[in-house]
Structures are given as C-alpha cells and as structure tokens.
Design an enzyme around this catalytic site. Structure first.
Site, PDB file in Angstrom:
ATOM      1  N   GLY A  54       0.829  -1.193   0.000  1.00  0.00           N
ATOM      2  CA  GLY A  54       0.000   0.000   0.000  1.00  0.00           C
ATOM      3  C   GLY A  54       0.864   1.242   0.000  1.00  0.00           C
ATOM      4  O   GLY A  54       2.021   1.214   0.429  1.00  0.00           O
ATOM      5  N   SER A  55       0.321   2.354  -0.482  1.00  0.00           N
ATOM      6  CA  SER A  55       1.046   3.615  -0.414  1.00  0.00           C
ATOM      7  C   SER A  55       0.834   4.249   0.962  1.00  0.00           C
ATOM      8  O   SER A  55       0.084   3.741   1.782  1.00  0.00           O
ATOM      9  CB  SER A  55       0.571   4.552  -1.521  1.00  0.00           C
ATOM     10  N   GLY A  56       1.520   5.356   1.198  1.00  0.00           N
ATOM     11  CA  GLY A  56       1.425   6.027   2.490  1.00  0.00           C
ATOM     12  C   GLY A  56       2.596   5.704   3.391  1.00  0.00           C
ATOM     13  O   GLY A  56       2.671   6.192   4.515  1.00  0.00           O
ATOM     14  N   HIS A  57       3.517   4.862   2.900  1.00  0.00           N
ATOM     15  CA  HIS A  57       4.694   4.486   3.697  1.00  0.00           C
ATOM     16  C   HIS A  57       5.982   5.084   3.117  1.00  0.00           C
ATOM     17  O   HIS A  57       7.061   4.598   3.392  1.00  0.00           O
ATOM     18  CB  HIS A  57       4.836   2.964   3.737  1.00  0.00           C
ATOM     19  N   LYS A 105       5.780  -7.676   2.577  1.00  0.00           N
ATOM     20  CA  LYS A 105       5.511  -7.490   4.001  1.00  0.00           C
ATOM     21  C   LYS A 105       4.338  -8.381   4.391  1.00  0.00           C
ATOM     22  O   LYS A 105       3.418  -8.591   3.603  1.00  0.00           O
ATOM     23  CB  LYS A 105       5.175  -6.022   4.298  1.00  0.00           C
ATOM     24  N   ASP A 110      -1.312  -8.227   0.938  1.00  0.00           N
ATOM     25  CA  ASP A 110      -0.063  -8.217   0.178  1.00  0.00           C
ATOM     26  C   ASP A 110       0.360  -9.633  -0.188  1.00  0.00           C
ATOM     27  O   ASP A 110       0.719  -9.912  -1.332  1.00  0.00           O
ATOM     28  CB  ASP A 110       1.066  -7.563   0.993  1.00  0.00           C
ATOM     29  N   HIS A 219      -0.410   1.194   9.660  1.00  0.00           N
ATOM     30  CA  HIS A 219      -1.664   1.603   9.017  1.00  0.00           C
ATOM     31  C   HIS A 219      -2.598   2.204  10.054  1.00  0.00           C
ATOM     32  O   HIS A 219      -3.798   2.269   9.855  1.00  0.00           O
ATOM     33  CB  HIS A 219      -2.380   0.425   8.378  1.00  0.00           C
TER      34      HIS A 219
END
Ligand SMILES: Nc1ncnc2c1ncn2[C@@H]1O[C@H](COP(=O)(O)OP(=O)(O)O)[C@@H](O)[C@H]1O
Ligand SMILES: Nc1ncnc2c1ncn2[C@@H]1O[C@H](COP(=O)(O)OP(=O)(O)O)[C@@H](O)[C@H]1O
Ligand SMILES: [Mg+2]
Ligand SMILES: [Mg+2]
Ligand SMILES: [Mg+2]
Ligand SMILES: [Mg+2]
Lengths: 331, 217, 331, 217
Positions: A54-57, A105, A110, A219
């Site tokens: 996911g994005s945001g990391h 991860k 994922d 998250h």
C-alpha cells in the site's frame, strides 16, 4: 483533514509522477500501473528484486528503487495492497531471465496478491520466489495480518537482498540471504499521534494529549497498549526490551540499528531515541556496526518511531556495506 | 439422458448473470461488510464485474478456449476488485480454468473439477480454515457435498451444493472472525453474517440457474 | 505538547549525542559546546566551512557535516542563535591555516554572533570570511531579520561552497562561489500546521482547519498572508510565482529544484508538489538539472513545504554534482 | 587637580557593581522586555553577570592587563547572555579593552576612548540607527555629549553623558521599533521604553558612581 494534495483519489499517481520527475535519469514509471522501475531494467544477468505494498509508507517502496536495492516497486492505493496484474507487470519488467525475487511485508492482502502474481508469472515461464518480512514483535496477529507484521526491517531486506542480487547471485542465493535477514531482524514501534488516510478523511484513531500507543502498526491499526506518554529514554527501553525478549542478544553480538520516523516526527526526537538505544546496546556489550536514523517506513503523517535491530554476521555486514544508489538510500 | 455438456457460451452467460446479480445484491453485501468489515465488499465486486462486462465481448472473441476465457475474467477481477476478495475470486476463476486448456466445452464432471480447483485456490491463497468466518465456511462444506453426492442427478447435485453453501454462510453468524478485516472486531463480530460467505453461495447459485436453463427445467 | 524527548532543556545536547552515536566514524562532538565536526578536522590544505544557527531545523546543520560539505556545525538552543564562543570553538577546530568560511542565515542574532566570533578568531590570527544567505522571497524584514531570511536555499550553499573548498580553492574563491549561489537562489514556503518549541510548550501560531499560511519562516514567525487551504497545484503555482517575480527565469535557463518539507509533511505530498513545479518549469522551457525532495531545513514538526530554485551555470552544476558524504546529503 | 587615573581595580569594581545592579533591576528590565520583546532581557543579563562574578577572581588574577580583563568579561557575557544583548554587550567590553593593551591603568581620556570603541562595536554589530528603538538611542547621543563637553570636569562630563543616555532611553517610548524582536509589534511597540536602552544608561551610571568614589565625592 489538512493535506497538500489535489484530490484524495489521485494521490498515488501524482506522487509517483512527482517522484519520477525528480529522478528522470534513474527511474521510470510504467504508465497507468503505479509501478516504478530502474530505468535500466531488465538488468542483464541479475535477479530482479521487487517489492511493494500500500502507499502512504514513503519512501517505501519506490524510494528504494535503484542500483543495489530494488529493480521495481509496486504501489497500491493508500494502505491497500497492489493488485496481481500490477505486480505481474513489475515482475515482467525486471526479469532478465535469471528470475525475480519479491520482498513482501506480511499483510494478508499483500501476501495473497503477490502470490497470485507469482503464479501468473510462473505460468508465463518466469521463475519467481519471495520472502515474507515479519519483523514487528508487537503482535502475532493484527487486523491486517496472520502472524507478525512487516515494518521498517523490510528496508534492510531490500538493502541486503539487493546487494546480493547486484553481485550476480542466483535466485536461490538471494532468497537464502533474505531469509537470513528476516530471521535476524526485529522491530517495535510506538506513536503519539495518528494519521489520516486521504480517502478516509479522518484520523485512524485518537490519542489523549498525554497518551501514547505502543506496538502499533503502520496503518494506524491498534497497538498492544495505550500508556501515559513516557520520556524518550523510557520509550527506547520499552521498545528494545520487547525486541530482546524475542531475539536474545549477547555481549559480542553485532547489530545494525534503524531508528525509523513514522512521518511527522522531528529528526531531533529520532536522534534523542538513538542516543538511548545506543547506550543500552553498549551497556549490554552489543556492537553497533551501523546506525540508520530517518524516515524509512512511514505511516503518512503519524508521529512516532520504531526501533529495528538486525543481528549481523560477516556476510550481512558486507552486503549492508555494499554500494547502493536510490533516491532514499545511498551507500 | 445424454451427458450434460457445457459450452463456452454457458460460461459467458454465467459471467453475465453473475454481473447482474452483483449489481442487484451490491447494497446487501456492502451492508454486511460494514457491520464487520470496511463496508466495501459489494462495491468491490461491482467494480470488478462491471469492468468484466465492458471487456466481455472482446475477451470472448480473443480467448481460444474456456480456460483462457476464465483466466481473462479472473485477471480483470484480480486487477479491479482489490482487497481480499479480488485475489480470492480472481484466483478462483483463473484456477477453475487451469485444467480445461484447449477445450471449448466441458462435461458436468469436469465442471465439478473446475470448482474444486477454484476452491483450492481460495484455500491456498487465503489460508483460512472452516470456522474462521470467511467464504471458506460456505465453499468447503459445499464442495464436500458436491463431490460426495454422486448418487444425485446433476441439477440436484449442484442444488445440494448451493444449499449447503447457503447453510455454511448462515453458520458464520455466531462465529468469531479469525481472518480478514473482521478479525479486529474479535468478539464483536459475533451475530453478523460474513459478506464473502454470502456472496459466494449467491455466485454459485448463478451457475445452478444456468445449468437449469440448459437442461430445460 | 507531545514530544519524544527527555527534558526540554536537554534536547539539543541529547540530539547531538544521538547524532554522533549514529555516525561515530564520521562525526565528533566538541564536549559541552554543541559543535559537531568532521572527525578528520582540520583537513589539511582546505578552507574550513562552518555553518550553524538555532536548533529545530534538523538535519540542518549538523546533518550536513562531512566530506564535500561542512567541516563543522554549531547548534544553538531551539530557534536561538549559538553564541560567539561556541562558533569560535568551531572556527578553531576546522582551521587548517587556509582560513575558515562561515555560511550564515540572515537572522539578526545569527549574523551578530557569527560576526563576533569571526572578529575574535581574527584577533587570534585566523582568517575568516562569510556569506549571509537570504533566499526567502516572502518578506523583506521579519521578527528575526533585517532583510530577507535564510531558509532551505542554505543547503545548496553548503553543498556548493563545500565542494569548492574540497577542491582546494582559496577562501576568496569559496566566498565568490558562495555569493554566486546566494545571488541565484530563491525560496518561498507555506505551512498548514504550526510547531511547538520544546521549551515554550505551545504552538507558535494557530491555523483554522481550512487555513494555510503563505510565506512564513522556519521559526513559526508570521507569514505574508493567511488563506483558505488550496490544492497542491495551486500552492506550487503560488510559491513559484513569487520566486519568478523576484528572479525572472527564461526559456533555456537551467535550475536545481529543492522541494523541502518542514518536518511533518508526508513525502507523498512533497512529491505531489514537485510534480507540479516540474510541469511549471517545463512549460516555461526552464531546464531542471537536478531535483532534491525531502526534509532539508525543517521547523520541528511544522507541516508545510518550501520551494527553492537555484539558477545554474556550468561552475555551479559541476560543484552540485561533486562528491559529498554527510549523514543527510550524499552524492 | 591631578589627572584622573583608573587602575585595574577600578574596572574590577565596576564589573562587581554592574553585577549587583543587574540583580536589583532584573525584574524591571524583564518587565520592559515582556511589554515589547520576549521578556528575558533582565534574565539574560543576570545569567551573564552571575557567571562573570563566579569567574571574576580567576580572570582578574590571570589577565596581564585591563585589556585582557575586559576581553574575558566580554567573552563570558557573549557566551552566557545570549540573544541580541549578549553579542552587543559582550562586544562592548571586548572592544572597550582593545586599545589599552599592556596597560594596568588608564587616564580619563582613555576611558572615553574605550567607551567610544565599545559603542562603535554595538553600532557595527547591530547596524541599528538612532530612532530604531534600541540601546543605540541611549548610547549615541550620550557619546556625543561625552566627546563634545570637553569644557566640563571629568565627573560632570561623565554625569552629562549618563544624563543624556537616560534621556535617550526615555526618547524610545514614542518610537516604533525597527530592530530586534520588538519590530514584530510594529505600531504596537509605541508607548513602551526599550529595555536595552534602559539597561545601557544604568550600566554606564555604575561607571559614574565608581568615578565619583575615586575622586572622593
Ligand atoms: N484469508 C481469507 N480467506 C478466505 N476468505 C477471506 C480471507 N480474508 C477475507 N476473506 C473474505 O473476503 C471478504 C471481504 O472481502 P472484501 O470486503 O471485498 O475485501 P476487504 O476485506 O479487503 O475489504 C470476507 O467477508 C471474507 O469472506
Ligand atoms: N540590532 C540591534 N542593535 C542594537 N541594539 C539592539 C539590536 N537588537 C536588539 N537590541 C537591543 O537588545 C535589547 C533586547 O535584548 P534581549 O532581550 O537580551 O535579547 P533578545 O531580544 O534576543 O531577547 C533590545 O531592547 C534592544 O535595546
Ligand atoms: Mg471489505
Ligand atoms: Mg476493503
Ligand atoms: Mg529579549
Ligand atoms: Mg531572547
């Protein structure tokens, strides 16, 4: 929600465009697929290394694409796994015939999506293998996982598997060293303020003015306990204690240390935490081979940090020291 | 009675009807997911099946066999549905077609094998067990009935399969979720039906209805 | 006030200890003086480059100490100039006999204290010269300055003056190139949330849920206007417009771009801003020679960003490209 | 009347008395600074002079001459006072001693030159002009009187200097601040006396009082 964005639905695409615009000689974007690759893929005679999630990391994972680390990174929507077709695209782009290695991860989404992509790639005759990173010692199962989560330790897997691949190692050898990292890396995090996913528009949780959350994920999923905000030294002790309980280290051992900011933590605070972690390790007679302090695996604008320890042997030390040149990590 | 043969058009019709079902049940499924998940299951499936419908003519005309046709459908679902159900249902269709390469029609027995492959893909992918409060609670007991009730005629046999899946979906109500997003609710997930279990029997019922059409019931 | 610290009065010392603990082979700390130097100072036959200022702007400045950039950085308390005796200590530590060059941000306190230190050093027979960086186009005079403030553009002065010194240039030549950078670099910033200096304990200002502050400084001093929060694209346009008004650029010119986060801004947002800045420059026919995106000159946990443009000639390009190896900036 | 000669002990006494004054006036100065600045002027000076007192015996015993003694005092103020007044007052003492190297006593005329050097250091450092609402508004007109009133006897001359500085400090009340932290208040700084202008005449008055003691008034 206060954010410097144009539209919650376009954040991932626009971010990747901005990234590739900043590094036009090193990176390229596979149009419409949210896949960022080295410009020179497939790199002849090299196992391709991909990661994603996911994005945001950010800078994870596209910031680690480059010589000595990843060949490609696949970006999902914020906090959402990328889909197998995207991942398949990345696999195909980086395969030089020597196979592709995926650093995943440990989040259910994922793992399922990367596995699916691997099967599809294998149907097309590409050899694929993977490692699942589960460095977070906080919880065995969470909202998003079965078993432990993968957090900042993942970056050390990128670095070491990437260095191994760059040396021309086989897929099996890359896998072996990546698994060695996973076996020897542990992390634990805490936060003092939440983050707000753009499409959600409200904070993932709330914390009182005097509270902190220990053992939470990247998250905004709940941690193991909520406590009164402690000092930096106490926090450093609590996080390292958890790690030591899970991976006993003894005098003479050598480690790499990562003090990771979750996005909104001033670097000042990360260094104050590192000061104590360094003291704790020294008191135990544990050698600190190398220290990384910064924002490596973030959670949007969450304030907090994680501590990662990687127990080293000579092979891991050499691979950690090897050349790397990516936007977010240079050696 | 002649053997029950299912041609490519049968599968095209099934996909069309599934897409229609999903539109009809979208709100219902989403409602179930908002009780114990993140409230997007119906929306996710709808996005995936709408895209499938858009491309349906094209992929049908390009696919050399049923296997390729189902793989394409699965790929679209994989890429569009997202979340957990994307790889689970996408994988279901891809694997359902895996053993029927080169074929433009399949027997009823082969259909059962295709469903078994699909369910195995879900098990392998999601690693959930019966009792974890997922679609597996519908698929696994249903599949057992489907495989075992060899004494029944095709339509009855398939109806028993769907009936058992429906029961399996009901059986998730008192369970504590152990997989997927509902997990985080722990005890609070008790009393709600799992959305994926619900959608799964409904989708299988679409196959049943199409079988019925063929045998002219 | 939520911070991961031990005590507001010890943040600077502990941060520097944590920094040096992370880079023990590259950096050392002059005990009790809050001065961080390269481990190998004085570097024979090289003009020593020093900088410094109040703390709270990390990685500025200690993060830029290393080969190809600074020889030493002097840290004041948070948002407070260091004192001349500290600065003098740094000057003495880095002088190899070839003179010492100071990169000073244009804040009254900084300028006075660095000047004072220079005079004291000269009394001791050390040649000292300086450049005053005033890249911020937002305001002519502010709470802390007469004339324009120095902000993120300072890092480009470090880089270029540092590279020049590393090549063996004289003090006069280092000064000349540093002044060329100052003449050609412009920045402008904005914020969507304030910061809280540890010793103060409350935010430097307040902003409504839907407001942003344009043209503010890096100490939370007021900006030029408060507006309704705009999109990332609009913000990029507003910031670059201000810069273009002050430093007209024409088709064929080449620039380096820095998109700087103020501390709590997710990297995602910085890249979204870079996307637009890059588009704007391309539309004008301005070449982008290199782009830097990240937290270079922060303001504790302020959320916001600044855009910096440096107009380049061949000399500046070469110096920008030269080798540098510091904790926060590697080339 | 014999020429007025000021020995090293004179300067040591001046510093001691300045330290005493600062303690007495700390709250008053801080109050002025909280009206238009950041409320630390008295505190800043107190921290600096306390440290000076701690080291006074030592630096007096180590300094070979008045110049070195004042330089050391200035260095301590530089390092401890901080803010704007640290470099300004620290520089004042350092520069005051710059022209009297090797001397263990100075004449009254030399004292005037020392003060002129000190004031010049403040001007050079702070780049403020008369009317900017800073200590310069006290020092500059005061210094003019001190230099020009050559017709007066030393004590009267120095008293006229301090008197003029005091007037200069008063003159800052109606001004709009143009330098230092008070600048940010703009018009709102009107109606308040500048804290640095106030502390500066008070510190110079300490010198006057010590001169008086010597001539035995
Ligand atoms: N590991 C798993 N194995 C089998 N089914 C699962 C698993 N995880 C989730 N599911 C199914 O997926 C459904 C949720 O799908 P959906 O809402 O579309 O995805 P998400 O949970 O990612 O939002 C659940 O109701 C459950 O039946
Ligand atoms: N540029 C300057 N030139 C001369 N005096 C100045 C200047 N800036 C400030 N001052 C003096 O310093 C005084 C404030 O000192 P202080 O409160 O100790 O420092 P700060 O303002 O840094 O807190 C002001 O009242 C003013 O007289
Ligand atoms: Mg859902
Ligand atoms: Mg979902
Ligand atoms: Mg003050
Ligand atoms: Mg102050």
């Amino acid at each position: 929600m206060k954010k410097i964005i144009n539209h919650p639905e376009r954040v991932v695409t626009e971010m990747l465009e901005g990234l590739v615009a900043a590094y036009p000689n090193q990176l390229k974007l596979i149009d419409g697929r949210a896949v960022v690759t080295r410009k020179d893929v497939p790199v002849a005679n090299k196992v391709g290394i991909i990661s994603g999630g996911g994005s945001g990391h950010e800078p994870a994972h596209a910031g680690y694409v480059g010589q000595g680390m990843l060949d490609a990174a696949v970006a999902g929507e914020v906090f959402t796994s990328p889909t197998p077709d995207q991942i398949l695209e990345a696999i195909k782009a980086v395969d030089s015939g020597k196979g592709v290695f995926m650093v995943v991860k440990n989040y259910t989404g994922d793992v399922m999506n990367f596995d699916m992509a691997a099967e599809l790639a294998e149907m097309e005759g590409i050899q694929v293998d993977k490692v699942v990173v589960n460095d977070d010692v906080a919880v065995e199962d969470s909202t998003f996982t079965t078993g432990r989560r993968g957090i900042a330790g993942t970056i050390l897997v990128h670095k070491i598997a990437g260095a191994k691949a760059e040396m021309g190692a086989t897929l099996a050898d890359v896998k072996a060293v990546a698994e060695k990292v996973v076996k020897n890396v542990r992390s634990m995090g805490m936060a003092i303020s939440p983050c707000t996913p753009p499409a959600v528009g409200k904070p993932s949780f709330t914390l009182g003015e005097n509270e902190m959350e220990i053992g939470l994920g990247i998250h905004g999923e709940p941690g193991t306990k909520r406590k009164t905000l402690a000092t930096a030294d106490e926090i450093a002790e609590e996080l390292t204690d958890h790690i030591f309980k899970d991976m006993p280290l003894s005098s003479g051992d050598e480690v790499a240390v990562m003090i990771n900011g979750l996005g909104a933590t001033p670097e000042m605070e990360l260094f104050i935490v590192n000061r104590k972690v360094n003291q704790i390790l020294k008191e135990k007679g544990i050698g600190v081979y190398e220290t990384f302090v910064g924002n490596f695996m973030t959670s949007l604008e969450m304030a907090g940090c994680s501590v990662t320890l990687l127990k080293l042997d000579d092979e891991l030390k050499d691979l950690l020291a090897a050349h790397a040149n990516t936007p977010a990590f240079k050696k | 009675m002649a053997e029950l043969i299912l041609n490519r058009q049968f599968f095209v019709n099934v996909i069309k009807d599934m897409a229609e079902l999903v539109e009809k049940e979208k709100d219902h499924l989403t409602k179930l997911d908002s009780d114990i998940g993140d409230g997007d299951h119906g929306v996710n499936l709808s996005i995936g099946f709408r895209e499938t419908m858009k491309q349906l003519e094209l992929i049908n005309s390009q696919a050399p066999d049923i296997s390729s046709f189902l793989k394409k459908v699965g790929m679209i679902l994989l890429g569009k549905v997202g979340g957990s159900s994307g790889p689970l249902y996408g994988g279901f269709f891809i694997k359902a077609g895996a053993d029927v390469q080169g074929k433009d029609e399949v027997t009823f027995e082969e259909l059962i094998g295709m469903i078994e492959n699909g369910v195995n893909s879900i098990l392998q992918r999601g690693k959930a067990q019966v009792g974890d409060k997922t679609m597996v609670d519908a698929f696994v007991p249903g599949l057992n009935v489907l495989k075992d009730s060899t004494d029944l005629k095709p339509i009855e046999r398939f109806a028993a399969f769907v009936e058992q899946m429906k029961k399996g979906a009901e059986s998730t109500i008192p369970l504590v979720a152990k997989k997927g997003r509902a997990m985080r609710l722990g005890e609070r997930s008790v009393g709600h039906k799992d959305p994926g279990a619900e959608s799964s029997w409904m989708l299988m019922e679409v196959i049943l209805n199409n079988l019925k059409k063929i045998v002219g019931e």
